[in-house]
Scaffold this motif. Structure first.
Motif, short mmCIF file in Angstrom:
data_model
loop_
_atom_site.label_atom_id
_atom_site.label_comp_id
_atom_site.label_asym_id
_atom_site.label_seq_id
_atom_site.Cartn_x
_atom_site.Cartn_y
_atom_site.Cartn_z
N PRO A 1 0.84 -1.16 -0.23
CA PRO A 1 0.13 0.11 -0.06
C PRO A 1 0.79 1.28 0.21
CG PRO A 1 -0.74 -1.50 1.76
CD PRO A 1 0.63 -2.08 1.11
N LEU A 2 0.16 2.34 -0.63
CA LEU A 2 1.19 3.55 -0.55
C LEU A 2 1.30 4.01 0.76
CD1 LEU A 2 -0.64 5.84 -3.52
CD2 LEU A 2 1.32 4.31 -3.63
N ALA A 3 2.55 4.58 0.94
CA ALA A 3 2.79 5.43 2.30
C ALA A 3 1.89 6.62 2.33
CB ALA A 3 4.31 5.78 2.44
N LEU A 4 1.76 7.27 3.41
CA LEU A 4 0.82 8.31 3.71
C LEU A 4 1.31 9.44 2.88
CD1 LEU A 4 -1.54 9.54 5.09
CD2 LEU A 4 -0.07 10.10 7.08
N ASN A 5 2.64 9.82 3.11
CA ASN A 5 3.35 10.99 2.19
C ASN A 5 3.17 10.67 0.71
OD1 ASN A 5 3.93 12.30 4.37
ND2 ASN A 5 6.16 11.81 4.38
N SER A 6 3.27 9.56 0.17
CA SER A 6 3.09 9.13 -1.21
C SER A 6 1.41 9.60 -1.49
CB SER A 6 3.12 7.69 -1.58
OG SER A 6 4.59 7.38 -1.45
N LYS A 7 0.67 9.13 -0.66
CA LYS A 7 -0.84 9.43 -0.87
C LYS A 7 -0.88 11.19 -1.11
CE LYS A 7 -2.51 5.61 1.73
NZ LYS A 7 -3.50 5.22 2.93
N TYR A 8 -0.35 11.54 -0.16
CA TYR A 8 -0.38 13.16 -0.02
C TYR A 8 0.08 13.86 -1.23
CZ TYR A 8 0.96 17.84 1.69
OH TYR A 8 1.23 19.41 1.82
N SER A 9 1.25 13.32 -1.64
CA SER A 9 1.86 14.00 -2.75
C SER A 9 1.05 13.64 -4.06
CB SER A 9 3.34 13.17 -2.90
OG SER A 9 3.89 13.79 -4.19
N TYR A 10 0.83 12.37 -4.48
CA TYR A 10 0.07 12.05 -5.67
C TYR A 10 -1.36 12.67 -5.46
CZ TYR A 10 3.67 8.38 -5.84
OH TYR A 10 4.51 7.69 -5.93
N PHE A 11 -2.06 12.77 -4.65
CA PHE A 11 -3.57 13.39 -4.49
C PHE A 11 -3.44 14.89 -4.82
CE2 PHE A 11 -7.63 14.74 -2.74
CZ PHE A 11 -8.43 13.97 -3.51
N PHE B 1 -4.86 14.49 1.91
CA PHE B 1 -4.29 13.27 2.77
C PHE B 1 -3.54 14.46 3.99
CE2 PHE B 1 -5.13 10.78 -0.67
CZ PHE B 1 -6.16 9.78 -0.01
N GLU B 2 -3.45 13.99 5.19
CA GLU B 2 -2.37 14.37 6.08
C GLU B 2 -0.88 14.14 5.53
OE1 GLU B 2 -2.95 16.32 8.48
OE2 GLU B 2 -5.29 16.33 8.16
N GLN B 3 -0.30 15.02 5.98
CA GLN B 3 1.31 14.54 5.69
C GLN B 3 2.12 14.08 6.82
OE1 GLN B 3 3.47 17.90 4.17
NE2 GLN B 3 5.11 16.82 2.92
N ALA B 4 2.57 13.06 6.58
CA ALA B 4 3.33 12.45 7.89
C ALA B 4 4.56 13.02 7.95
CB ALA B 4 3.59 10.98 7.63
N GLU B 5 5.24 12.89 9.02
CA GLU B 5 6.59 13.61 9.25
C GLU B 5 7.70 12.54 8.88
OE1 GLU B 5 9.07 14.92 12.98
OE2 GLU B 5 7.31 16.09 12.81
#
Length: 376
Positions: free
Chosen positions: A158-168, A195-199
């Motif tokens: 599954p995509l990491a949270l930051n990847s979801k954030y960036s792509y969307f 999406f929220e951006q993870a640190e």
């Protein structure tokens, strides 16, 4: 159609503001000319006869607001709210538009990479023939759900949270551009929740590790000089790669600076550098010559950084961007204030720099040893 701001005096003495949409005229069955108008009550009011500075100020502010609303309504008109859509644009395929916008980002390696990575996923989820007139709230929600629940990496994870954030966010950016250019009559990007951006973890070198690395041979001399220069200055790879000799100002032996335009933000920067950093640049050449001749972004160079670190006894996963992190941490550890570090790194927001402050928080480090040693 003509859109105008109208004023109507009320019995109370106040003036009511509204927007009139004049849609032309028509001939009635009786042969009379009838004008077609619609009105939108803004529920904004002016003092008909202001008697003090406060009322005059309120009138001015209210009128400014009404004119801003008028400008929005005019923009909506041209975007097709009143059935004047550009049918050619509404029939254009969304993925073709996204590809066009991605190509416009090709000047920035990192940004272009994010757009092309997003495109790979959009091609998996969106039918090739999807056109702009098919885009609505449900469509945007399905794309968001795809990134959240269905999208997978090359390793089938599954995509990491930051990847979801960036792509969307890149998908949203394309919707915003489509709205601005008249392909969409509604700005769906403004309504879609990101999406929220993870640190993210920021890998860096300690001073001792940097010292070991500088004493260790690297297969590519230009790569070694560029990496160490980034560690000492905090400059991004893109700015180092693009640097030419006219940007290097040797004002005197103790004052050396780089005058350049950031590749990422397009902002003009004036960065003072140390004499040791200047020594890494080598002998001055012609003004338009590149400083780091032969430096290039490639898997070969990226892999050499890892091997170079391994030869220096460093097992961390170090990339060229880690040099920038190293510079920030070393500056903070050696007494630089966070504002100065932020300015040197070219950050637009201080909170971006504050992440490095967590790494070097000496009080937190000292607190770990405050509890007396237990006797087991």
């Amino acid at each position: 159609m003509k859109i105008t701001l109208k004023k109507r005096k009320l019995a109370s003495g106040k003036i009511s503001l509204s927007i009139e949409y004049y849609k032309g005229s028509e001939t009635t069955p009786e042969g009379k000319r009838r004008h077609i108008r619609e009105n939108e009550n803004l529920k904004l009011f002016l003092y008909g006869d202001p008697t003090n500075p406060g009322e005059k100020k309120k009138n001015k502010e209210t009128l400014v607001l009404a004119k801003k609303i008028l400008a929005i309504r005019e923009a909506e008109f041209y975007q097709g709210r009143f059935n004047l859509k550009n049918t050619a644009k509404s029939k254009r395929r969304f993925l073709d538009f996204f590809i066009e916008k991605a190509e416009e980002k090709s000047d920035s390696q990192n940004n272009y990479g994010n757009w092309t990575a997003t495109l790979v996923h959009l091609k998996r989820h969106i039918a090739p023939g999807t056109v702009f007139e098919e885009i609505d709230d449900a469509f945007v929600k399905r794309v968001r759900n795809y990134f959240d629940k269905e999208a997978r990496t090359k390793s089938d994870l599954p995509l990491a949270l930051n990847s979801k954030y960036s792509y969307f966010n890149k998908f949203k950016a394309s919707l915003r551009l489509a709205f601005n250019e008249g392909y969409l009559s509604i700005n769906y990007a403004a309504q879609a929740k990101s999406f929220e951006q993870a640190e993210s973890q920021r890998e860096y070198l300690t001073f001792k590790e940097l010292q070991n690395l500088s004493n260790t041979p690297c297969k590519y001399e230009v790569l070694k000089r560029a990496f160490l220069f980034s560690c000492l200055t905090g400059l991004r790879w893109s700015d180092i790669n693009a640097m030419i000799w006219s940007e290097v100002r040797d004002e005197d032996e103790d004052v050396i600076r780089i005058n350049f335009r950031q590749q990422k933000t397009d902002g003009v920067e004036y960065l003072y550098i140390s004499k040791q950093a200047r020594d890494l640049l080598g002998e001055r050449k012609e003004p338009q010559d590149r400083v780091f001749v032969g430096l290039k972004y490639s898997a070969v160079y990226n892999n050499e950084i890892v091997r170079w670190c391994n030869r220096a006894g460093i097992s961390k996963h170090i990339t060229f961007h880690s040099a920038r992190h190293t510079n920030a941490v070393l500056l903070l550890e050696n007494g630089a204030d966070i504002y100065t570090v932020s300015k040197r790194l070219g950050h637009r927001e201080i909170r971006t720099t504050a992440i490095y402050a967590k790494i070097v928080d000496k009080k937190m480090r000292e607190a770990s040893n405050l509890i007396p040693t237990l006797k087991f």
